[in-house]
Design a protein around this motif. Structure first.
Motif, PDB file in Angstrom:
ATOM      1  N   LYS A   2       0.828  -1.201   0.000  1.00  0.00           N
ATOM      2  CA  LYS A   2       0.000   0.000   0.000  1.00  0.00           C
ATOM      3  C   LYS A   2       0.864   1.254   0.000  1.00  0.00           C
ATOM      4  CE  LYS A   2      -4.314   1.302   1.926  1.00  0.00           C
ATOM      5  NZ  LYS A   2      -5.523   0.576   1.762  1.00  0.00           N
ATOM      6  N   ASP A   3       0.350   2.294  -0.635  1.00  0.00           N
ATOM      7  CA  ASP A   3       1.043   3.580  -0.661  1.00  0.00           C
ATOM      8  C   ASP A   3       0.454   4.509   0.395  1.00  0.00           C
ATOM      9  OD1 ASP A   3       2.630   2.838  -2.821  1.00  0.00           O
ATOM     10  OD2 ASP A   3       1.226   3.634  -4.294  1.00  0.00           O
ATOM     11  N   TYR A   4       1.314   5.361   0.935  1.00  0.00           N
ATOM     12  CA  TYR A   4       0.919   6.370   1.906  1.00  0.00           C
ATOM     13  C   TYR A   4       1.535   7.688   1.474  1.00  0.00           C
ATOM     14  CZ  TYR A   4      -0.274   2.222   4.476  1.00  0.00           C
ATOM     15  OH  TYR A   4      -0.815   1.012   4.835  1.00  0.00           O
ATOM     16  N   TYR A   5       0.817   8.757   1.707  1.00  0.00           N
ATOM     17  CA  TYR A   5       1.269  10.071   1.255  1.00  0.00           C
ATOM     18  C   TYR A   5       1.205  11.075   2.390  1.00  0.00           C
ATOM     19  CZ  TYR A   5       0.146   8.171  -3.363  1.00  0.00           C
ATOM     20  OH  TYR A   5       0.080   7.402  -4.499  1.00  0.00           O
ATOM     21  N   ILE A   6       2.154  11.984   2.393  1.00  0.00           N
ATOM     22  CA  ILE A   6       1.987  13.222   3.142  1.00  0.00           C
ATOM     23  C   ILE A   6       1.781  14.275   2.059  1.00  0.00           C
ATOM     24  CG2 ILE A   6       3.303  12.533   5.178  1.00  0.00           C
ATOM     25  CD1 ILE A   6       4.759  15.188   3.015  1.00  0.00           C
ATOM     26  N   TYR A   7       1.006  15.277   2.394  1.00  0.00           N
ATOM     27  CA  TYR A   7       0.697  16.285   1.384  1.00  0.00           C
ATOM     28  C   TYR A   7       0.522  17.639   2.041  1.00  0.00           C
ATOM     29  CZ  TYR A   7      -4.073  15.630   3.045  1.00  0.00           C
ATOM     30  OH  TYR A   7      -5.197  15.542   3.840  1.00  0.00           O
ATOM     31  N   ILE A   8       0.718  18.673   1.238  1.00  0.00           N
ATOM     32  CA  ILE A   8       0.469  20.038   1.686  1.00  0.00           C
ATOM     33  C   ILE A   8      -0.493  20.659   0.694  1.00  0.00           C
ATOM     34  CG2 ILE A   8       1.436  22.309   2.219  1.00  0.00           C
ATOM     35  CD1 ILE A   8       4.113  20.897   2.833  1.00  0.00           C
ATOM     36  N   TYR A  50       2.094  20.101  -2.734  1.00  0.00           N
ATOM     37  CA  TYR A  50       3.261  19.291  -2.406  1.00  0.00           C
ATOM     38  C   TYR A  50       2.795  17.933  -1.909  1.00  0.00           C
ATOM     39  CZ  TYR A  50       7.665  17.759  -0.396  1.00  0.00           C
ATOM     40  OH  TYR A  50       8.797  17.047  -0.118  1.00  0.00           O
ATOM     41  N   PHE A  51       3.558  16.876  -2.256  1.00  0.00           N
ATOM     42  CA  PHE A  51       3.286  15.558  -1.668  1.00  0.00           C
ATOM     43  C   PHE A  51       4.538  14.696  -1.734  1.00  0.00           C
ATOM     44  CE2 PHE A  51       2.190  15.081  -6.129  1.00  0.00           C
ATOM     45  CZ  PHE A  51       2.709  13.836  -6.468  1.00  0.00           C
ATOM     46  N   GLU A  52       4.584  13.702  -0.857  1.00  0.00           N
ATOM     47  CA  GLU A  52       5.636  12.696  -0.835  1.00  0.00           C
ATOM     48  C   GLU A  52       4.975  11.337  -0.681  1.00  0.00           C
ATOM     49  OE1 GLU A  52       8.527  13.410   2.272  1.00  0.00           O
ATOM     50  OE2 GLU A  52       8.741  15.518   1.695  1.00  0.00           O
ATOM     51  N   LYS A  65       4.439  14.646  10.980  1.00  0.00           N
ATOM     52  CA  LYS A  65       4.683  15.325  12.252  1.00  0.00           C
ATOM     53  C   LYS A  65       5.901  16.238  12.168  1.00  0.00           C
ATOM     54  CE  LYS A  65       2.440  11.974  15.252  1.00  0.00           C
ATOM     55  NZ  LYS A  65       2.592  11.010  16.343  1.00  0.00           N
ATOM     56  N   GLN A  66       6.935  15.780  11.450  1.00  0.00           N
ATOM     57  CA  GLN A  66       8.135  16.599  11.276  1.00  0.00           C
ATOM     58  C   GLN A  66       7.779  17.910  10.572  1.00  0.00           C
ATOM     59  OE1 GLN A  66      10.942  15.345   8.238  1.00  0.00           O
ATOM     60  NE2 GLN A  66      12.655  15.977   9.522  1.00  0.00           N
ATOM     61  N   ILE A  67       7.079  17.813   9.454  1.00  0.00           N
ATOM     62  CA  ILE A  67       6.722  19.008   8.681  1.00  0.00           C
ATOM     63  C   ILE A  67       5.795  19.917   9.485  1.00  0.00           C
ATOM     64  CG2 ILE A  67       5.489  19.829   6.629  1.00  0.00           C
ATOM     65  CD1 ILE A  67       6.640  17.332   5.161  1.00  0.00           C
ATOM     66  N   LYS A  68       4.835  19.343  10.185  1.00  0.00           N
ATOM     67  CA  LYS A  68       3.919  20.155  10.997  1.00  0.00           C
ATOM     68  C   LYS A  68       4.660  20.931  12.084  1.00  0.00           C
ATOM     69  CE  LYS A  68      -0.504  17.893  10.364  1.00  0.00           C
ATOM     70  NZ  LYS A  68      -1.638  17.213  11.008  1.00  0.00           N
ATOM     71  N   GLY A  69       5.810  20.423  12.501  1.00  0.00           N
ATOM     72  CA  GLY A  69       6.595  21.096  13.529  1.00  0.00           C
ATOM     73  C   GLY A  69       7.484  22.218  13.008  1.00  0.00           C
ATOM     74  N   TRP A  70       7.577  22.331  11.710  1.00  0.00           N
ATOM     75  CA  TRP A  70       8.422  23.354  11.105  1.00  0.00           C
ATOM     76  C   TRP A  70       7.771  24.728  11.131  1.00  0.00           C
ATOM     77  CZ3 TRP A  70      10.024  20.707   5.842  1.00  0.00           C
ATOM     78  CH2 TRP A  70      10.928  19.683   6.114  1.00  0.00           C
ATOM     79  N   LYS A  73       8.341  29.368   7.103  1.00  0.00           N
ATOM     80  CA  LYS A  73       9.405  29.618   6.117  1.00  0.00           C
ATOM     81  C   LYS A  73      10.010  28.310   5.612  1.00  0.00           C
ATOM     82  CE  LYS A  73      13.671  32.293   5.533  1.00  0.00           C
ATOM     83  NZ  LYS A  73      14.764  31.372   5.329  1.00  0.00           N
ATOM     84  N   LYS A  74      10.243  27.381   6.495  1.00  0.00           N
ATOM     85  CA  LYS A  74      10.833  26.101   6.108  1.00  0.00           C
ATOM     86  C   LYS A  74       9.849  25.286   5.256  1.00  0.00           C
ATOM     87  CE  LYS A  74      13.562  22.316   7.919  1.00  0.00           C
ATOM     88  NZ  LYS A  74      14.296  21.784   9.060  1.00  0.00           N
ATOM     89  N   LYS A  75       8.560  25.342   5.580  1.00  0.00           N
ATOM     90  CA  LYS A  75       7.545  24.654   4.766  1.00  0.00           C
ATOM     91  C   LYS A  75       7.506  25.237   3.356  1.00  0.00           C
ATOM     92  CE  LYS A  75       4.599  23.725   8.754  1.00  0.00           C
ATOM     93  NZ  LYS A  75       3.306  23.988   9.377  1.00  0.00           N
ATOM     94  N   ILE A  76       7.581  26.550   3.263  1.00  0.00           N
ATOM     95  CA  ILE A  76       7.573  27.214   1.954  1.00  0.00           C
ATOM     96  C   ILE A  76       8.800  26.804   1.142  1.00  0.00           C
ATOM     97  CG2 ILE A  76       7.765  29.460   0.804  1.00  0.00           C
ATOM     98  CD1 ILE A  76       5.866  30.530   3.029  1.00  0.00           C
ATOM     99  N   GLU A  77       9.944  26.725   1.787  1.00  0.00           N
ATOM    100  CA  GLU A  77      11.163  26.282   1.089  1.00  0.00           C
ATOM    101  C   GLU A  77      10.997  24.859   0.553  1.00  0.00           C
ATOM    102  OE1 GLU A  77      14.245  26.847   3.999  1.00  0.00           O
ATOM    103  OE2 GLU A  77      14.287  29.020   3.684  1.00  0.00           O
ATOM    104  N   LEU A  78      10.378  23.985   1.331  1.00  0.00           N
ATOM    105  CA  LEU A  78      10.125  22.610   0.887  1.00  0.00           C
ATOM    106  C   LEU A  78       9.199  22.612  -0.329  1.00  0.00           C
ATOM    107  CD1 LEU A  78      10.370  19.518   1.383  1.00  0.00           C
ATOM    108  CD2 LEU A  78       8.301  19.743   2.798  1.00  0.00           C
ATOM    109  N   ILE A  79       8.099  23.336  -0.230  1.00  0.00           N
ATOM    110  CA  ILE A  79       7.141  23.407  -1.344  1.00  0.00           C
ATOM    111  C   ILE A  79       7.829  23.912  -2.606  1.00  0.00           C
ATOM    112  CG2 ILE A  79       5.083  24.617  -2.204  1.00  0.00           C
ATOM    113  CD1 ILE A  79       4.263  24.712   0.897  1.00  0.00           C
ATOM    114  N   GLU A  80       8.557  25.006  -2.472  1.00  0.00           N
ATOM    115  CA  GLU A  80       9.159  25.641  -3.639  1.00  0.00           C
ATOM    116  C   GLU A  80      10.327  24.845  -4.214  1.00  0.00           C
ATOM    117  OE1 GLU A  80       9.716  29.760  -2.506  1.00  0.00           O
ATOM    118  OE2 GLU A  80       7.584  30.158  -2.864  1.00  0.00           O
TER     119      GLU A  80
END
Length: 93
Positions: A2-8, A50-52, A65-70, A73-80
């Motif tokens: 099965k596949d699992y995703y995190i997404y923004i 964004y997704f992984e 949980k890692q991304i939610k803790g950021w 600015k760091k989330k935007i850098e990941l997206i971009e």
């Protein structure tokens, strides 16, 4: 396996929402059509930016949980790093 995703996802105001799912198409559809009560419905979160992909749900949950803790600015850098123009990626999945 099965596949699992995190997404923004975001809205016109660039409010960010991070989530995790085992069916990205269904979950994005639910957000876009306001089928889930809560934050995404209240703030009109309707654009996948964004997704992984993960094979293990524990890894996906850990990453969410890692991304939610950021800080924002760091989330935007990941997206971009993947989607510099903030295009809606749901059309390509």
């Amino acid at each position: 396996m099965k596949d699992y995703y995190i997404y923004i996802m975001t809205n016109k105001s660039k409010t960010l929402y991070t989530g995790m799912t085992n069916n990205l198409n269904r979950r994005v559809y639910e957000h876009k059509n306001k089928l889930i009560e809560g934050f995404t419905k209240k703030y009109n979160i309707d654009k996948l930016i964004y997704f992984e992909l993960f094979n293990n749900p524990k890894d996906a949950i850990r990453r969410e949980k890692q991304i939610k803790g950021w800080i924002r600015k760091k989330k935007i850098e990941l997206i971009e790093s993947m989607n510099p123009e903030w295009k809606d990626l749901s059309e390509g999945i």
